[in-house]
Design a protein around this motif. Structure first.
Motif, PDB file in Angstrom:
ATOM      1  N   THR A   1     -10.191  -5.126  -5.087  1.00 57.44           N
ATOM      2  CA  THR A   1     -10.445  -4.572  -6.061  1.00 57.44           C
ATOM      3  C   THR A   1     -11.388  -4.481  -6.866  1.00 57.44           C
TER       4      THR A   1
ATOM      5  N   THR B   1       0.922  -1.080   0.261  1.00 50.68           N
ATOM      6  CA  THR B   1      -0.003   0.202   0.087  1.00 50.68           C
ATOM      7  C   THR B   1       0.677   1.082  -0.047  1.00 50.68           C
ATOM      8  N   SER B   2       0.293   2.251  -0.351  1.00 50.18           N
ATOM      9  CA  SER B   2       0.678   3.760  -0.806  1.00 50.18           C
ATOM     10  C   SER B   2       0.202   4.530   0.443  1.00 50.18           C
ATOM     11  N   ASN B   3       0.575   5.705   0.858  1.00 44.56           N
ATOM     12  CA  ASN B   3      -0.616   6.254   1.784  1.00 44.56           C
ATOM     13  C   ASN B   3       0.171   7.713   0.783  1.00 44.56           C
TER      14      ASN B   3
ATOM     15  N   ARG C   1     -12.815  -0.014  -8.108  1.00 43.49           N
ATOM     16  CA  ARG C   1     -11.023   1.038  -8.470  1.00 43.49           C
ATOM     17  C   ARG C   1     -11.701   0.888 -10.369  1.00 43.49           C
TER      18      ARG C   1
ATOM     19  N   ILE D   1       2.291   0.712  -7.278  1.00 39.44           N
ATOM     20  CA  ILE D   1       1.940  -0.457  -6.353  1.00 39.44           C
ATOM     21  C   ILE D   1       1.133  -1.380  -6.919  1.00 39.44           C
ATOM     22  N   LEU D   2       0.036  -1.106  -7.511  1.00 40.53           N
ATOM     23  CA  LEU D   2      -1.454  -1.580  -8.108  1.00 40.53           C
ATOM     24  C   LEU D   2      -0.734  -2.932  -9.242  1.00 40.53           C
TER      25      LEU D   2
ATOM     26  N   GLU E   1       0.995   5.212  -6.237  1.00 38.93           N
ATOM     27  CA  GLU E   1       0.074   4.161  -6.174  1.00 38.93           C
ATOM     28  C   GLU E   1       0.155   3.178  -7.398  1.00 38.93           C
ATOM     29  N   ASP E   2      -0.369   3.724  -8.659  1.00 36.68           N
ATOM     30  CA  ASP E   2      -0.543   2.972 -10.248  1.00 36.68           C
ATOM     31  C   ASP E   2       0.937   1.799 -10.281  1.00 36.68           C
TER      32      ASP E   2
ATOM     33  N   GLY F   1      -0.512   9.503  -1.180  1.00 36.76           N
ATOM     34  CA  GLY F   1      -1.408  10.349  -2.412  1.00 36.76           C
ATOM     35  C   GLY F   1      -0.489  10.407  -3.598  1.00 36.76           C
ATOM     36  N   ASP F   2       0.422   9.746  -3.803  1.00 37.65           N
ATOM     37  CA  ASP F   2       1.223   9.999  -5.198  1.00 37.65           C
ATOM     38  C   ASP F   2       0.824   9.524  -6.348  1.00 37.65           C
ATOM     39  N   ALA F   3      -0.084   9.572  -7.385  1.00 38.98           N
ATOM     40  CA  ALA F   3      -0.879   8.402  -8.342  1.00 38.98           C
ATOM     41  C   ALA F   3       0.533   7.867  -8.965  1.00 38.98           C
TER      42      ALA F   3
END
Length: 304
Positions: free
Chosen positions: A93, A42-44, A103, A54-55, A51-52, A46-48
């Motif tokens: 997800t 996970t990432s907290n 999402r 990490i997904l 987050e991409d 808020g950087d898009a």
């Protein structure tokens, strides 16, 4: 960095294994267990972009877990624990709990996730297989109409329907006998004419996937009973022409389709038993406006 390392490893395991990772592999199962310590990542901040990445990392862990599971006759206790977390991640997800918005996955991530879901469903017990495939069906309803993932999702679900409800048994299909997926699959199939109306000619690949699925269901499966088949006929008529009070005849998307897609839609109608006069009339009205090819005219004439 972790995402890039996983990407490199993904290239290596895909080159070494086509459908399953051997239990004798000395590295990848152990690497999966190391990943599982922090999975899902996970990432907290808020950087898009983060987050991409990490997904993408989480999706590749799912692929690795599915390949490791498929190489084993039965999972050991530790792998079973990892698989439960992987399945939970996939469900959250694609089909989040009420009150949370699903999402929209980037197409690249969805392309990688679907084979993992298929492998997990084949190896899972009936309950988990049912939940995984139900999640994909529900995600198909929120996937944007213009997304290339729309067609991919439809074709994936068509494969499930074809394998599970084929008139002839299909080797390797998930065992869903007695599950609740049948009702959901029937509702999904009966919703495809509405989807075709919504898509019109804006996403021809998705429209072709939906039409191919309807033809396959009518020709090769036992999914629809008599009542469902009648419901499908009523919905199909709106693709051709429908009478709207105060407006008169309104032509459906059939007239906008290329010839190949028009032929597929007419073949769906041809598969319908005891076609209703309303459906036949709608077909004739659309043909009179669509300037069809000679082949389409002949097929429409055979339909009546």
């Amino acid at each position: 960095l972790c995402a890039q390392v996983m990407l490199i490893l993904q290239v290596l395991w895909r080159s070494a294994y086509t459908d399953a990772i051997s239990p004798q592999d000395p590295y990848l199962p152990a690497f999966l267990h190391q990943c599982a310590v922090l999975f899902p990542f996970t990432s907290n901040d808020g950087d898009a972009a983060a987050e991409d990445a990490i997904l993408a990392l989480n999706v590749r862990v799912c692929e690795l877990a599915a390949l490791v599971r498929q190489g084993m006759a039965e999972p050991d206790v530790e792998l079973a624990r990892v698989l439960r977390r992987v399945i939970r991640f996939v469900l959250q997800t694609l089909d989040p709990k009420p009150g949370r918005v699903a999402r929209t996955l980037r197409h690249e991530h969805f392309v990688e996730l679907l084979p993992a879901i298929w492998r997990l469903a084949r190896c899972a017990d009936r309950k988990d297989a049912d939940r995984l495939l139900t999640a994909v069906m529900r995600y198909s309803s929120v996937c944007p109409l213009s997304s290339p993932s729309k067609a991919l999702c439809i074709r994936f679900l068509a494969r499930i329907v074809d394998a599970q409800w084929a008139r002839q048994p299909v080797h390797g299909a998930p065992d869903l006998a007695g599950s609740q997926l049948s009702e959901l699959a029937t509702a999904w199939v009966l919703g495809l004419p509405k989807l075709l109306w919504q898509l019109r000619d804006r996403n021809i690949n998705a429209s072709a996937a939906a039409a191919d699925t309807l033809r396959m269901v009518c020709q090769r499966t036992r999914l629809l009973d008599e009542t469902s088949a009648d419901t499908l006929q009523t919905s199909l008529s709106t693709l051709f022409c429908v009478s709207v009070p105060g407006k008169g005849p309104v032509h459906g998307p059939f007239c906008l389709y290329p010839p190949a897609l028009q032929q597929t839609v007419l073949e769906i109608v041809a598969c319908c038993p005891a076609r209703s006069p309303r459906l036949a009339q709608a077909v004739r009205a659309a043909i009179a406006t669509a300037a069809p090819t000679r082949g389409i005219q002949v097929l429409a004439a055979e339909i009546g």
